[in-house]
Motif scaffolding. Structure first.
Motif, PDB file in Angstrom:
ATOM      1  N   TRP A 191       0.819  -1.214   0.000  1.00  0.00           N
ATOM      2  CA  TRP A 191       0.000   0.000   0.000  1.00  0.00           C
ATOM      3  C   TRP A 191       0.857   1.270   0.000  1.00  0.00           C
ATOM      4  O   TRP A 191       0.630   2.193  -0.788  1.00  0.00           O
ATOM      5  N   LEU A 192       1.855   1.332   0.881  1.00  0.00           N
ATOM      6  CA  LEU A 192       2.672   2.545   0.995  1.00  0.00           C
ATOM      7  C   LEU A 192       3.571   2.771  -0.226  1.00  0.00           C
ATOM      8  O   LEU A 192       3.619   3.881  -0.752  1.00  0.00           O
ATOM      9  N   PRO A 193       4.312   1.767  -0.719  1.00  0.00           N
ATOM     10  CA  PRO A 193       5.119   2.018  -1.916  1.00  0.00           C
ATOM     11  C   PRO A 193       4.278   2.349  -3.145  1.00  0.00           C
ATOM     12  O   PRO A 193       4.736   3.077  -4.033  1.00  0.00           O
ATOM     13  N   THR A 194       3.034   1.858  -3.211  1.00  0.00           N
ATOM     14  CA  THR A 194       2.165   2.247  -4.322  1.00  0.00           C
ATOM     15  C   THR A 194       1.883   3.740  -4.276  1.00  0.00           C
ATOM     16  O   THR A 194       1.955   4.441  -5.291  1.00  0.00           O
ATOM     17  N   GLY A 195       1.568   4.253  -3.087  1.00  0.00           N
ATOM     18  CA  GLY A 195       1.341   5.687  -2.945  1.00  0.00           C
ATOM     19  C   GLY A 195       2.578   6.498  -3.289  1.00  0.00           C
ATOM     20  O   GLY A 195       2.483   7.575  -3.897  1.00  0.00           O
ATOM     21  N   HIS A 196       3.733   5.984  -2.922  1.00  0.00           N
ATOM     22  CA  HIS A 196       4.984   6.681  -3.246  1.00  0.00           C
ATOM     23  C   HIS A 196       5.202   6.700  -4.758  1.00  0.00           C
ATOM     24  O   HIS A 196       5.616   7.721  -5.330  1.00  0.00           O
ATOM     25  N   ALA A 197       4.904   5.588  -5.427  1.00  0.00           N
ATOM     26  CA  ALA A 197       5.038   5.537  -6.883  1.00  0.00           C
ATOM     27  C   ALA A 197       4.106   6.548  -7.551  1.00  0.00           C
ATOM     28  O   ALA A 197       4.483   7.208  -8.527  1.00  0.00           O
ATOM     29  N   VAL A 198       2.894   6.666  -7.028  1.00  0.00           N
ATOM     30  CA  VAL A 198       1.941   7.647  -7.578  1.00  0.00           C
ATOM     31  C   VAL A 198       2.491   9.060  -7.470  1.00  0.00           C
ATOM     32  O   VAL A 198       2.448   9.848  -8.421  1.00  0.00           O
ATOM     33  N   ARG A 199       3.061   9.373  -6.336  1.00  0.00           N
ATOM     34  CA  ARG A 199       3.557  10.736  -6.139  1.00  0.00           C
ATOM     35  C   ARG A 199       4.804  11.023  -6.977  1.00  0.00           C
ATOM     36  O   ARG A 199       4.987  12.130  -7.479  1.00  0.00           O
ATOM     37  N   MET A 200       5.642  10.035  -7.155  1.00  0.00           N
ATOM     38  CA  MET A 200       6.779  10.219  -8.057  1.00  0.00           C
ATOM     39  C   MET A 200       6.291  10.467  -9.482  1.00  0.00           C
ATOM     40  O   MET A 200       6.812  11.330 -10.189  1.00  0.00           O
ATOM     41  N   ALA A 201       5.262   9.713  -9.886  1.00  0.00           N
ATOM     42  CA  ALA A 201       4.719   9.888 -11.232  1.00  0.00           C
ATOM     43  C   ALA A 201       4.093  11.268 -11.403  1.00  0.00           C
ATOM     44  O   ALA A 201       4.227  11.892 -12.462  1.00  0.00           O
ATOM     45  N   LEU A 202       3.413  11.744 -10.375  1.00  0.00           N
ATOM     46  CA  LEU A 202       2.829  13.086 -10.442  1.00  0.00           C
ATOM     47  C   LEU A 202       3.911  14.146 -10.541  1.00  0.00           C
ATOM     48  O   LEU A 202       3.761  15.144 -11.261  1.00  0.00           O
ATOM     49  N   ASP A 203       5.015  13.953  -9.817  1.00  0.00           N
ATOM     50  CA  ASP A 203       6.132  14.890  -9.914  1.00  0.00           C
ATOM     51  C   ASP A 203       6.687  14.948 -11.335  1.00  0.00           C
ATOM     52  O   ASP A 203       7.133  15.998 -11.804  1.00  0.00           O
ATOM     53  N   MET A 204       6.656  13.800 -12.017  1.00  0.00           N
ATOM     54  CA  MET A 204       7.161  13.739 -13.391  1.00  0.00           C
ATOM     55  C   MET A 204       6.074  14.056 -14.419  1.00  0.00           C
ATOM     56  O   MET A 204       6.325  13.987 -15.622  1.00  0.00           O
TER      57      MET A 204
END
Length: 264
Positions: free
Chosen positions: A29-42
């Motif tokens: 759950w937590l690394p998925t949220g982190h991946a989403v935020r990295m993608a939003l940054d990009m």
């Protein structure tokens, strides 16, 4: 994973790696949220809309198409994030972060791009399936202990109808456009997704059911959905146990993850 927490990320491979880590982790759950935020940054959430504005690469030369490659990959990664983030939400009973906005609207047009690949069919069809389920997920997790009222029953009935249309469309695409036989993994997987999705929504009518007499006491519309939920579960098991290609592919999956989230 640790290196991306407090350092700006500029390469899409970091997002892809985080998706793999989340999918094969017991605490995804937590690394998925982190991946989403990295993608939003990009700004990967804007990739597909850019392709739409550019008419999905139609009438471009090979060199011009090559310049689209990073945007196509970014779109694919964003669709994958939408898919896995919602699957995590369904499996853990938490609300999803990503919404059904312009970043996934018209997603089936992604298959029109010359740089799309055959596995994109499964990805895009899954994104559409999840988008159908998402509004009901919000409704059902808001008050999980409350009895299902008639308005919700009507929404569940409509969702079953929409899922039937979804499966019929994509099954036809796989058969006619991609020449997939009836027992092909993609078509077996499509049927499993459809049954699992219906199980997810129809099983709400099993709340409080402890014996057969409880089902017989239900109003006809609720009883039909409750019985359908049990048939959905049986079909899911039949595909997993007896489906030739689907069954052989299960050994490559992460069983604990599949049990918690969408086995499809």
């Amino acid at each position: 994973a640790l290196g991306t927490m407090f350092t700006p990320v500029t390469r899409i491979e970091a997002v892809q790696s985080m998706i793999v880590l989340a999918a094969f982790s017991d605490q995804g759950w937590l690394p998925t949220g982190h991946a989403v935020r990295m993608a939003l940054d990009m700004e990967l959430n804007h990739c597909f809309t850019r392709l739409l504005r550019d008419n999905m690469g139609q009438n471009k030369t090979p060199d011009q198409l090559e310049s689209d490659r990073d945007i196509v990959v970014g779109s694919r990664v964003w669709f994958c994030l939408y898919m896995i983030e919602h699957q995590m939400s369904y499996g853990t009973g938490r609300p999803a972060i990503l919404r059904e906005d312009e970043s996934i609207a018209q997603c089936r047009r992604f298959l029109e791009h010359p740089l799309s690949i055959i596995s994109d069919v499964r990805l895009i069809s899954t994104v559409e399936c999840i988008a159908l389920r998402a509004p009901l997920h919000v409704l059902l997790i808001t008050s999980p202990e409350e009895p299902v009222d008639q308005m919700t029953v009507a929404r569940l009935q409509q969702a079953n109808y929409d899922l039937d249309r979804w499966q019929n469309y994509w099954d036809r695409v796989l058969a006619e456009k991609f020449n997939k036989d009836e027992g092909d993994f993609f078509r077996e997987s499509l049927a499993a997704q459809r049954e699992y999705s219906s199980l997810f929504i129809n099983s709400q009518l099993l709340r409080g059911v402890k014996e057969a007499a409880d089902v017989r006491k239900m109003p006809p519309d609720k009883r039909d959905l409750a019985i359908r939920a049990m048939r959905n579960a049986q079909t899911c098991l039949d595909i997993a146990i007896r489906g030739k290609n689907y069954r052989s592919g299960l050994r490559f999956g992460k069983l604990r993850f599949a049990g918690r989230c969408d086995a499809s």
